[in-house]
Scaffold this active site. Sequence first.
Site, mmCIF file in Angstrom:
data_model
loop_
_atom_site.group_PDB
_atom_site.id
_atom_site.type_symbol
_atom_site.label_atom_id
_atom_site.label_comp_id
_atom_site.label_asym_id
_atom_site.label_seq_id
_atom_site.Cartn_x
_atom_site.Cartn_y
_atom_site.Cartn_z
ATOM 1 N N GLY A 1 0.803 -1.223 0.000
ATOM 2 C CA GLY A 1 0.000 0.000 0.000
ATOM 3 C C GLY A 1 0.836 1.273 0.000
ATOM 4 C CD GLU B 1 -1.345 -1.280 -3.798
ATOM 5 O OE1 GLU B 1 -1.304 -1.632 -2.600
ATOM 6 O OE2 GLU B 1 -2.168 -1.719 -4.613
ATOM 7 C CD GLU C 1 0.758 -5.664 -2.112
ATOM 8 O OE1 GLU C 1 1.798 -5.855 -2.790
ATOM 9 O OE2 GLU C 1 0.246 -4.538 -1.968
HETATM 10 N N1 CO8 Z 1 1.661 -4.113 8.836
HETATM 11 C C1 CO8 Z 1 1.746 -4.172 10.171
HETATM 12 N N2 CO8 Z 1 2.896 -4.050 10.861
HETATM 13 C C2 CO8 Z 1 4.028 -3.879 10.148
HETATM 14 C C3 CO8 Z 1 4.028 -3.817 8.744
HETATM 15 C C4 CO8 Z 1 2.768 -3.912 8.076
HETATM 16 N N3 CO8 Z 1 2.638 -3.830 6.735
HETATM 17 N N4 CO8 Z 1 5.302 -3.636 8.308
HETATM 18 C C5 CO8 Z 1 6.067 -3.590 9.421
HETATM 19 N N5 CO8 Z 1 5.319 -3.753 10.525
HETATM 20 C C6 CO8 Z 1 5.761 -3.742 11.905
HETATM 21 C C7 CO8 Z 1 6.460 -5.065 12.266
HETATM 22 O O1 CO8 Z 1 5.509 -6.072 12.553
HETATM 23 C C8 CO8 Z 1 7.288 -4.646 13.453
HETATM 24 O O2 CO8 Z 1 6.433 -4.561 14.562
HETATM 25 P P1 CO8 Z 1 6.954 -5.112 15.997
HETATM 26 O O3 CO8 Z 1 8.134 -4.236 16.333
HETATM 27 O O4 CO8 Z 1 5.780 -4.880 16.896
HETATM 28 O O5 CO8 Z 1 7.312 -6.535 15.806
HETATM 29 C C9 CO8 Z 1 7.696 -3.208 13.112
HETATM 30 O O6 CO8 Z 1 6.763 -2.777 12.113
HETATM 31 C C10 CO8 Z 1 9.091 -3.120 12.533
HETATM 32 O O7 CO8 Z 1 9.171 -4.011 11.437
HETATM 33 P P2 CO8 Z 1 10.311 -5.141 11.314
HETATM 34 O O8 CO8 Z 1 10.789 -5.558 12.661
HETATM 35 O O9 CO8 Z 1 9.785 -6.200 10.404
HETATM 36 O O10 CO8 Z 1 11.453 -4.292 10.605
HETATM 37 P P3 CO8 Z 1 12.600 -4.853 9.633
HETATM 38 O O11 CO8 Z 1 13.559 -3.724 9.452
HETATM 39 O O12 CO8 Z 1 13.134 -6.146 10.106
HETATM 40 O O13 CO8 Z 1 11.846 -5.143 8.238
HETATM 41 C C11 CO8 Z 1 10.333 -4.624 6.458
HETATM 42 C C12 CO8 Z 1 11.250 -4.063 7.543
HETATM 43 C C13 CO8 Z 1 11.150 -5.343 5.382
HETATM 44 C C14 CO8 Z 1 9.596 -3.445 5.840
HETATM 45 C C15 CO8 Z 1 9.337 -5.620 7.094
HETATM 46 O O14 CO8 Z 1 8.722 -4.983 8.208
HETATM 47 C C16 CO8 Z 1 8.227 -6.054 6.177
HETATM 48 O O15 CO8 Z 1 8.457 -6.891 5.309
HETATM 49 N N6 CO8 Z 1 6.995 -5.514 6.363
HETATM 50 C C17 CO8 Z 1 5.839 -5.936 5.622
HETATM 51 C C18 CO8 Z 1 5.856 -5.379 4.225
HETATM 52 C C19 CO8 Z 1 4.675 -5.874 3.450
HETATM 53 O O16 CO8 Z 1 4.488 -7.052 3.218
HETATM 54 N N7 CO8 Z 1 3.816 -4.945 2.991
HETATM 55 C C20 CO8 Z 1 2.633 -5.239 2.237
HETATM 56 C C21 CO8 Z 1 1.465 -5.320 3.161
HETATM 57 S S1 CO8 Z 1 -0.006 -5.853 2.346
HETATM 58 C C22 CO8 Z 1 -0.544 -4.484 1.522
HETATM 59 O O17 CO8 Z 1 0.016 -3.427 1.592
HETATM 60 C C23 CO8 Z 1 -1.775 -4.686 0.707
HETATM 61 C C24 CO8 Z 1 -2.389 -3.381 0.222
HETATM 62 C C25 CO8 Z 1 -3.821 -3.655 -0.200
HETATM 63 C C26 CO8 Z 1 -4.616 -3.981 1.030
HETATM 64 C C27 CO8 Z 1 -5.994 -4.298 0.781
HETATM 65 C C28 CO8 Z 1 -6.706 -4.449 2.140
HETATM 66 C C29 CO8 Z 1 -7.650 -5.574 2.262
#
Ligand code: CO8
Length: 266
Positions: free
Chosen positions: A111, A114, A134
């Site tokens: 997102g 996006e 995703e």
């Molecule tokens: N949602 C919720 N929490 C998140 C997200 C997210 N997208 N990304 C990061 N966080 C949180 C982590 O869970 C973590 O929380 P906590 O400290 O409580 O464990 C905190 O942020 C820090 O993240 P990391 O420890 O993972 O940090 P890193 O430096 O190790 O990694 C990354 C950074 C690579 C960005 C990693 O966090 C990651 O891969 N995040 C997810 C990225 C992702 O997959 N994004 C796509 C999400 S789906 C989407 O966007 C669909 C859009 C359309 C939606 C339609 C709705 C129905």
Amino acid sequence: MAFENITYGCEDGIAVITFNRPKALNALNAALLAEFCEALEDVENDAAVRVLVLTGAGEKAFVAGADINEINRLGPLGAKRFARRGAESITRLTRLPLPVIAAVNGFALGGGTEMALACDFIYAAQSARFGLPEINLGIIPGFGGTQRLPRLIGPAMARELIYTGRMVAADEALSIGMVNRVCPDGELMDAVQETARVMAAKGRVALRAAKQAVNTGLNVDLESGLALENDAFALCLASPDAREGTSAFLEKRPAVFSGHLDDDER
Ligand code: CO8
């Protein structure tokens, strides 16, 4: 309204919305999207705003995607509603009658990419990372990514990025035409503000007409687009700024645009 998940401010005609959930890498949850919509309402209704900038709080992220905690709890109907609401609020960026710049610092994933794609153009910090991961979650982009990315960078490269979920660094994003400029970390907002100031000083009617002609024209055939441009061009001539701009040129002085939509607006 006091916002909890974003900050919003406007100075010298340049409004800045900052996604502000740094502990969750500014992930887009329902509460944040509702606040974002309210801020867009303000932007739309405030004639003083000439340019909008979107950015993320903290060092690490622009927006790391939709909130995966919320997605994890959704069934198909809830997902449809969440995705539609998100997509609609993001699409409002394309309809705002003023330029919107995405200032991407750190991760812009799912997102987040996006959101940036719905802006008029993107400036990125050197450390920015883009991607539509995703597919790694068993889902597909739901906030317009499958539509806007192919239109911007071409279908073949978009397919590869969507099917693999691969992240691209800022330099690669520049080379595939996803971003307009890459700035050293720490200089991103200065570069964005500089470009925003240039645009904020232009005529409001002309900016609005240019954005509408480009955006609508991209979705129609060339002939219809040219007709649309013709109408938009004619409309500009009704604005005080067109008189000022052309007169200033003939009088060999810099133009000072009032931004008034017509002679009645003072
Ligand atoms: N949602 C919720 N929490 C998140 C997200 C997210 N997208 N990304 C990061 N966080 C949180 C982590 O869970 C973590 O929380 P906590 O400290 O409580 O464990 C905190 O942020 C820090 O993240 P990391 O420890 O993972 O940090 P890193 O430096 O190790 O990694 C990354 C950074 C690579 C960005 C990693 O966090 C990651 O891969 N995040 C997810 C990225 C992702 O997959 N994004 C796509 C999400 S789906 C989407 O966007 C669909 C859009 C359309 C939606 C339609 C709705 C129905």
